[in-house]
Scaffold this active site. Structure first.
Site, mmCIF file in Angstrom:
data_model
loop_
_atom_site.group_PDB
_atom_site.id
_atom_site.type_symbol
_atom_site.label_atom_id
_atom_site.label_comp_id
_atom_site.label_asym_id
_atom_site.label_seq_id
_atom_site.Cartn_x
_atom_site.Cartn_y
_atom_site.Cartn_z
ATOM 1 N N ASN A 1 -23.258 -34.538 -52.773
ATOM 2 C CA ASN A 1 -23.928 -35.246 -53.270
ATOM 3 C C ASN A 1 -24.065 -34.657 -54.964
ATOM 4 O OD1 ASN A 1 -25.724 -33.454 -51.634
ATOM 5 N ND2 ASN A 1 -27.362 -35.704 -51.801
ATOM 6 N N CYS B 1 -20.220 -45.235 -48.213
ATOM 7 C CA CYS B 1 -19.293 -44.526 -48.318
ATOM 8 C C CYS B 1 -18.337 -45.212 -47.135
ATOM 9 C CB CYS B 1 -19.978 -43.898 -47.982
ATOM 10 S SG CYS B 1 -20.603 -42.621 -48.935
ATOM 11 N N CYS C 1 -22.780 -42.530 -45.488
ATOM 12 C CA CYS C 1 -24.089 -44.393 -45.541
ATOM 13 C C CYS C 1 -22.281 -45.489 -45.724
ATOM 14 C CB CYS C 1 -24.559 -44.379 -46.672
ATOM 15 S SG CYS C 1 -23.307 -44.915 -48.251
ATOM 16 N N GLU D 1 -19.024 -38.182 -49.957
ATOM 17 C CA GLU D 1 -17.930 -38.660 -49.790
ATOM 18 C C GLU D 1 -17.228 -39.405 -50.489
ATOM 19 O OE1 GLU D 1 -21.151 -38.907 -48.292
ATOM 20 O OE2 GLU D 1 -21.341 -39.531 -46.244
ATOM 21 N N GLU E 1 -27.195 -36.023 -57.281
ATOM 22 C CA GLU E 1 -28.328 -36.836 -57.589
ATOM 23 C C GLU E 1 -28.527 -36.629 -59.292
ATOM 24 O OE1 GLU E 1 -30.624 -36.255 -53.127
ATOM 25 O OE2 GLU E 1 -31.397 -35.578 -55.136
ATOM 26 N N CYS F 1 -23.229 -40.387 -53.793
ATOM 27 C CA CYS F 1 -22.827 -39.459 -52.068
ATOM 28 C C CYS F 1 -21.918 -38.728 -52.270
ATOM 29 C CB CYS F 1 -22.704 -40.407 -50.861
ATOM 30 S SG CYS F 1 -24.072 -41.663 -50.382
HETATM 31 ZN ZN ZN Z 1 -22.865 -42.330 -49.003
#
Ligand code: ZN
Length: 163
Positions: free
Chosen positions: A62, A115, A112, A75, A64, A73
């Protein structure tokens, strides 16, 4: 009126040793990626590793940003990079792990919704399903394909204009 039930099959491994050598390597690769995550705001590090059918392993974590929605993210970082570098090569598997200040999360972490949508389109694009390994400190979950993670999928059917 009708009613239907959607079920998801999850294979649970109690230790990484129960996985194949290839999958153990993928789990280790996701762990390494997790350690390099850029997550100064959440303190929630996520690592992903994607194995392609040509044997390549692509890592992501990830990323940020102070402007929160600009981050991405693990993934999707991994899948987008894999798709950008090897646009015609199918994904075989993806492994995902998360940690915070207390170490690797006890329970396996799940991708999530956004993703999952990208994972699904990767399957549709390559016409090949792939399995997901969700890694926790206590156990590892294997899900056979993204439709099991994202039932009632949006496939984009009907979106494009007819020529
Ligand atoms: Zn995600």
């Amino acid at each position: 009126m009708k009613n239907f039930i959607i079920s998801t099959s999850i294979t649970v491994f109690e230790t990484p040793n129960e996985l194949s050598d290839k999958d153990q390597h993928l789990v280790e690769s996701a762990k390494q990626a997790c350690e390099r995550a850029y997550a100064p705001y959440s303190g929630f590090n996520v690592g992903a590793a994607v194995r392609l059918s040509n044997g390549e392993i692509i890592q992501g974590n990830n990323q940020e940003n102070a402007a929160y929605p600009s981050g991405l993210c693990a993934e999707r970082v991994a899948l987008f990079y894999a798709n950008s570098k090897f646009p015609d090569v199918a994904v075989e598997a993806i492994a995902v792990i998360a940690s915070n200040e207390n170490g690797v999360l006890k329970d396996p972490v799940a991708p999530c919704g956004a993703c999952r949508q990208v994972m699904l389109e990767t399957e549709l694009r390559m016409k090949q399903a792939f399995y997901t390994l969700l890694i926790g400190a206590s156990e590892i979950h294997r899900i056979e394909n993204t439709k099991d993670l994202l039932p009632l999928t949006f496939t984009g059917e009907g979106v494009r204009k007819k020529k």
